[in-house]
Structures are given as structure tokens and as C-alpha cells.
Motif scaffolding. Structure first.
Motif, short mmCIF file in Angstrom:
data_model
loop_
_atom_site.label_atom_id
_atom_site.label_comp_id
_atom_site.label_asym_id
_atom_site.label_seq_id
_atom_site.Cartn_x
_atom_site.Cartn_y
_atom_site.Cartn_z
N HIS A 337 0.80 -1.22 0.00
CA HIS A 337 0.00 0.00 0.00
C HIS A 337 0.83 1.27 0.00
O HIS A 337 0.29 2.36 0.16
CB HIS A 337 -0.95 -0.02 1.21
N SER A 338 2.15 1.13 -0.13
CA SER A 338 2.98 2.33 -0.28
C SER A 338 3.92 2.18 -1.47
O SER A 338 5.02 2.73 -1.47
CB SER A 338 3.80 2.57 1.01
N ALA A 339 3.47 1.43 -2.48
CA ALA A 339 4.32 1.19 -3.66
C ALA A 339 4.62 2.48 -4.40
O ALA A 339 5.70 2.63 -4.98
CB ALA A 339 3.63 0.18 -4.59
N GLU A 340 3.70 3.43 -4.39
CA GLU A 340 3.90 4.67 -5.12
C GLU A 340 4.39 5.80 -4.22
O GLU A 340 4.46 6.94 -4.65
CB GLU A 340 2.59 5.08 -5.80
N ALA A 341 4.70 5.49 -2.97
CA ALA A 341 5.17 6.53 -2.05
C ALA A 341 6.62 6.88 -2.34
O ALA A 341 7.39 6.08 -2.90
CB ALA A 341 5.02 6.06 -0.60
N GLY A 342 7.02 8.07 -1.93
CA GLY A 342 8.37 8.50 -2.19
C GLY A 342 9.39 7.90 -1.24
O GLY A 342 10.59 7.90 -1.53
N GLU A 343 8.95 7.39 -0.08
CA GLU A 343 9.86 6.82 0.91
C GLU A 343 9.48 5.37 1.16
O GLU A 343 8.30 5.01 1.14
CB GLU A 343 9.81 7.60 2.22
N PRO A 344 10.45 4.52 1.46
CA PRO A 344 10.15 3.11 1.76
C PRO A 344 9.59 2.97 3.17
O PRO A 344 9.80 3.82 4.03
CB PRO A 344 11.52 2.44 1.62
N PRO A 345 8.88 1.87 3.43
CA PRO A 345 8.39 1.64 4.80
C PRO A 345 9.55 1.44 5.76
O PRO A 345 10.68 1.11 5.38
CB PRO A 345 7.57 0.36 4.65
N THR A 346 9.27 1.64 7.06
CA THR A 346 10.28 1.49 8.10
C THR A 346 9.85 0.40 9.07
O THR A 346 8.75 0.46 9.65
CB THR A 346 10.47 2.81 8.88
N LEU A 347 10.69 -0.60 9.23
CA LEU A 347 10.49 -1.64 10.23
C LEU A 347 11.22 -1.19 11.49
O LEU A 347 12.43 -0.98 11.47
CB LEU A 347 11.03 -2.98 9.73
N PHE A 348 10.50 -1.05 12.60
CA PHE A 348 11.11 -0.49 13.79
C PHE A 348 10.90 -1.40 15.00
O PHE A 348 9.95 -2.18 15.09
CB PHE A 348 10.56 0.91 14.09
N LEU A 349 11.84 -1.27 15.93
CA LEU A 349 11.77 -1.92 17.25
C LEU A 349 12.19 -0.87 18.26
O LEU A 349 13.30 -0.33 18.18
CB LEU A 349 12.72 -3.13 17.30
N ALA A 350 11.31 -0.56 19.19
CA ALA A 350 11.57 0.52 20.15
C ALA A 350 11.19 0.07 21.55
O ALA A 350 10.38 -0.84 21.74
CB ALA A 350 10.78 1.77 19.77
N ARG A 351 11.81 0.72 22.51
CA ARG A 351 11.53 0.44 23.92
C ARG A 351 11.06 1.71 24.60
O ARG A 351 11.59 2.80 24.37
CB ARG A 351 12.78 -0.09 24.62
N HIS A 352 10.04 1.58 25.48
CA HIS A 352 9.50 2.73 26.22
C HIS A 352 9.49 2.38 27.70
O HIS A 352 9.16 1.26 28.10
CB HIS A 352 8.08 3.06 25.76
N GLY A 353 9.82 3.37 28.53
CA GLY A 353 9.81 3.16 29.96
C GLY A 353 11.04 2.40 30.42
O GLY A 353 12.01 2.21 29.69
N GLY A 354 10.98 1.94 31.68
CA GLY A 354 12.10 1.22 32.25
C GLY A 354 11.66 0.38 33.42
O GLY A 354 10.55 0.53 33.95
N GLY A 355 12.51 -0.52 33.86
CA GLY A 355 12.21 -1.38 35.00
C GLY A 355 11.06 -2.32 34.70
O GLY A 355 10.96 -2.90 33.61
N ALA A 356 10.15 -2.46 35.70
CA ALA A 356 9.02 -3.37 35.53
C ALA A 356 7.98 -2.81 34.56
O ALA A 356 7.11 -3.54 34.11
CB ALA A 356 8.37 -3.64 36.89
N GLN A 357 8.07 -1.49 34.26
CA GLN A 357 7.08 -0.87 33.39
C GLN A 357 7.55 -0.76 31.94
O GLN A 357 6.93 -0.06 31.15
CB GLN A 357 6.76 0.55 33.92
N VAL A 358 8.63 -1.44 31.59
CA VAL A 358 9.16 -1.33 30.23
C VAL A 358 8.17 -1.94 29.24
O VAL A 358 7.54 -2.96 29.52
CB VAL A 358 10.53 -2.03 30.12
#
Length: 451
Positions: A337-358
Motif C-alpha cells: 500500500h505504499s508502492a507509489e510513495a516517495g519513501e520506503p516503509p520502516t520496520l522499527f523496534l523501540a523500547r518505552h519506559g524502564g524497570g518493571a514498566q518497560v
């Protein structure tokens, strides 16, 4: 400061309106205050009416007898004898005598000789003014103390009534938790209440309804699994026969349709397996960044795809097969669904928070045309496709995001679908189970995230 205070007040008001418990407390307190006010007002009016109608004539007659007993001209010895016999104060002012039975008690003098208080002021025939008062506590203090004791008693009764009502409504907590479990598809634990009243009957009815729903869902699931399994064999034979057809456009179309039907059956079977939630997972320690790169190298090599993977996330307990299924669906959806877009899709892995609430986020962001608000709410529904982009000719049957949602829920998380302007951002967010205590830390991956 004022805006912050107003925001806190509005938040507290919303919590109060949402809580049945605190609304009952407020009702009981208002009821106690109103009852006390009505009681005190009614008692005051009754005493005033009794004073004017019955008590005052008797007191006036008795005051006349006391004046006659004191004599004319007044005799201080007789006045002192009356004070010694009765809880009264006497003050006499006139041309021949000035007498005060309590000359040193200034507070009592200010209280007892107010003519508007009791009206116990008499004049003798020789021109002396004789004023009577009460020698006990202030006449205002006793009704006031009586009112406070009455209010305290009513508040105590209100607290006892609230405790009893709270006991009666306690099954609502168990009912609410049970309904939430049933809404998640967890029918194994029924609602348990020890009350044999209307709320207990309601709990039993909800349990019977949940058992009926579980039976219908199990029957539907069994039927779907049986049909899917039965369809696999003829599809396999049809594909073998299609391989014997001479090469050409018709053979390619037939193989493509048979492949689409095979994928549909596979997705249906997988969705029914994932309906069991966490019990369907086969978890192990998973390096999420390495798994993401493995999926890209195996299924999307050479495709325009950008990687943004946090390098310092330790292995977590997850089902690698289901996570690969999620990533393949998300990446394929984004590329389509982004074949005609100017930028390629981004596969991301992110972390939010810390400790037991990560919390971790694993997903894809594309730069395609995006969807409307109404379409956004339905993207994770099974077999739903956006007409402008998700046609059968473009591939897909509308189960990709539905499967991703089931994978996220089975891991105890959620699938977030957000408009990125332009495009969509779809991610699995969850609080992962960390690696076991016997596993050792791996060196931090310092490789660049971009590809």
C-alpha cells in the motif's frame, strides 16, 4: 496554576461520577445533614411553640409569686434565700436598693440580665426593677450540644448503613471482573459469589450465558477447523493437477488462485489456534532485532525497506513463529500500500519506559495514502478491506491485520494502528517476559539499524 487546579477538579469530578461507591457516600452524608437540619428546625419550632403556649404563662405566674415573696420594698435576705433554694440569679435596681446575687460573674451577668432572653423582668410597686436569670449553663449551649450529638449519631448510623450497602453491592466487583474475563474469551473461570439474592441470581445467569457462548464458539471453531482441514486435501490435489497444465497465462492464474485459497485456509487455522490466547504460544528466548533481520532477509530481500531497530534490547520470552507471522503480514501490507510513495516503509523496534514498566513496540510505518477515521477503526476486523487499496487483485483477503491483532493479544499486548500522516503506523506493543535467570547477558548489538 489555575488551569492545573481546574483540570484536577474535573478529573476528580469524572471519577466521582463514575464511582457508585462515592456517590452513595455523598448521598448518605447529604441525607444525614438534611435529616439533622430538619430535626433541629422542627425541634426548635416545637420548643418555641411550647414556650409561647404553655411554659411562659406558668413561668410568668411563678415570677410574680417570687416578686411577692421578695416583698416591697425588696428584702435582700429573702432574695438570697430564693437564690440558695433555686438555680436562679436575681438583680434588684431601684431608689432604695441595689442588689446582685452574683456580682463577680461578668459572663453570667451579661447573659442573665438580657430582658429579651426570657422576659423575666418585673417591677415592684415601689419602683424597683427585679430581673431573674438562670444560674446554670448558657441556655444556648445545651441545644447546640444536643444538635452536635444528634449529628454525630446520624453520621454513625449513616456509616453503618453505608457499610451494609457496601456489603450488599460487593458482588458487583466479582461480576465486573467476570464479565471482563468473558469479554476476553476466558470462559474457564465462572463468577463466584456467596450472596443468595438478586445479585447472586444475576451472577448465575451470566455464568449460564457465558457457558452457552463458549459452547457456540467451540462449535463454530470446530466446524471451521474441520472445513479448513477437509479443504486442504482437494486443494493440494488441484494444485498438483494445475502443475500439469501447459505453461501460460491460464496456468499462472489458476496457480495464483489456488495459492490464495491455501493462504486463506492457513490464516483461518492460525487465527483459530491463536483464539486460545497465551496457551497457543510456544515461547522461548527471542532476540527481536535478529528475528526482524531474519524475516527481512528470508522474505523481503532486495525490497525497499528501512530498518530502525533499537540495539540494546535483551532477549525476551516470545513465540518466534508467531512474531515472524506478524512481521511478514505487516511488512507485506506496508509494501503493497505504499508502492507509489516517495519513501520506503520502516520496520522499527523501540523500547518505552524502564524497570518493571518497560514496554516494547515492534511494527512497521509506511508512507502510503493512509485511511479515513472510519476505516481506521475497522482495519483489524477479519476480512475487512479498504476498497480504494485492498482489492483482491492487489492480494490479501483481509486477515493479515486480524492475525497480527491475535498475535499481539496472545502475547499479552495490543495492536496499535495509527495514522502517521502520511501513511499508517502499525505496531505490536506489549510488556515482555524477560529471559530466564539462568541465561546470560549478550553483548550489545552495535550494528547500524538502517538497511
Amino acid at each position: 496554576m489555575r488551569a492545573r487546579r481546574s483540570g484536577r477538579w474535573k478529573a476528580a469530578h469524572r471519577r466521582w461520577r463514575h464511582s457508585l461507591k462515592w456517590r452513595l457516600v455523598t448521598l448518605f452524608l447529604l441525607l444525614a445533614l438534611a435529616t439533622t437540619a430538619v430535626f433541629m428546625f422542627g425541634t426548635q419550632r416545637a420548643l418555641q411553640s411550647g414556650w409561647q403556649g404553655w411554659v411562659r404563662p406558668i413561668v410568668d405566674d411563678y415570677a410574680e409569686r417570687l416578686v411577692a415573696e421578695i416583698g416591697s420594698p425588696p428584702d435582700p435576705a429573702r432574695a438570697q434565700a430564693i437564690v440558695a433554694r433555686l438555680p436562679l440569679t436575681i438583680r434588684i435596681d431601684g431608689p432604695q436598693l441595689h442588689y446582685d446575687s452574683h456580682p463577680r460573674d461578668e459572663a453570667l451577668r451579661a447573659r442573665r440580665f438580657d430582658p429579651s432572653q426570657w422576659g423575666l423582668v418585673r417591677h415592684s410597686a415601689d419602683g424597683h426593677r427585679i430581673a431573674f436569670g438562670l444560674a446554670g449553663p448558657s441556655p444556648e449551649s445545651r441545644p447546640r450540644m444536643f444538635g452536635w450529638f444528634t449529628l454525630a449519631g446520624l453520621l454513625l448510623l449513616t456509616a453503618l448503613a453505608y457499610a451494609y450497602v457496601r456489603h450488599l453491592l460487593r458482588p458487583l466487583e466479582a461480576i465486573g471482573e467476570g464479565v471482563a474475563r468473558f469479554g476476553r474469551g476466558e470462559f474457564g473461570t465462572p463468577i463466584v459469589t456467596k450472596h443468595h439474592d438478586e445479585l447472586g441470581e444475576l451472577s448465575e445467569r451470566i455464568n449460564r450465558m457465558a457457558a452457552s457462548l463458549q459452547g457456540m464458539l467451540d462449535a463454530k471453531r470446530a466446524l471451521l477447523l474441520a472445513i479448513s482441514h477437509e479443504l486442504r486435501s482437494p486443494l493440494t490435489r488441484a494444485r498438483l493437477n494445475a502443475e500439469l497444465v501447459p505453461e501460460g497465462e491460464h496456468r499462472d492464474a489458476l496457480l495464483r488462485d489456488l495459492g490464495e485459497m491455501r493462504d486463506l485456509i492457513t490464516d483461518l487455522l492460525e487465527s483459530e489456534r491463536l483464539a486460545a490466547g497465551h496457551a497457543a504460544l510456544q515461547t522461548e528466548a527471542v532476540d527481536l532485532a535478529a528475528l526482524a533481520r531474519e524475516v527481512v532477509d528470508a522474505s523481503f530481500a532486495g525490497r525497499a525497506l528501512r530498518l530502525d531497530l533499537a540495539p540494546d534490547i535483551a532477549p525476551v520470552q516470545a513465540d518466534p513463529t508467531r512474531l515472524k507471522l506478524l512481521l511478514r503480514n505487516l511488512i507485506d501490507n506496508a509494501l503493497r500500500h505504499s508502492a507509489e510513495a516517495g519513501e520506503p516503509p520502516t520496520l522499527f523496534l523501540a523500547r518505552h519506559g524502564g524497570g518493571a514498566q518497560v514496554q516494547l513496540e515492534l511494527g512497521v510505518r509506511d508512507h502510503g495514502p493512509g485511511v479515513t477515521d472510519e476505516q481506521l477503526q475497522r482495519l483489524a476486523e477479519p476480512f475487512y478491506r479498504v476498497d480504494s487499496a485492498r482489492t483482491r487483485s492487489a492480494g490479501g483477503v483481509g486477515l493479515g491485520l486480524a492475525l497480527c491483532k491475535l498475535v499481539a493479544q496472545a502475547h499479552g499486548g495490543e495492536l496499535l494502528i495509527e495514522r502517521a500522516r502520511p501513511g499508517l503506523r502499525v505496531a505490536m506493543r506489549w510488556t515482555p517476559a524477560q529471559r530466564g535467570p539462568n541465561e546470560i547477558d549478550r553483548p550489545q548489538d552495535t550494528r547500524a539499524g538502517g538497511a
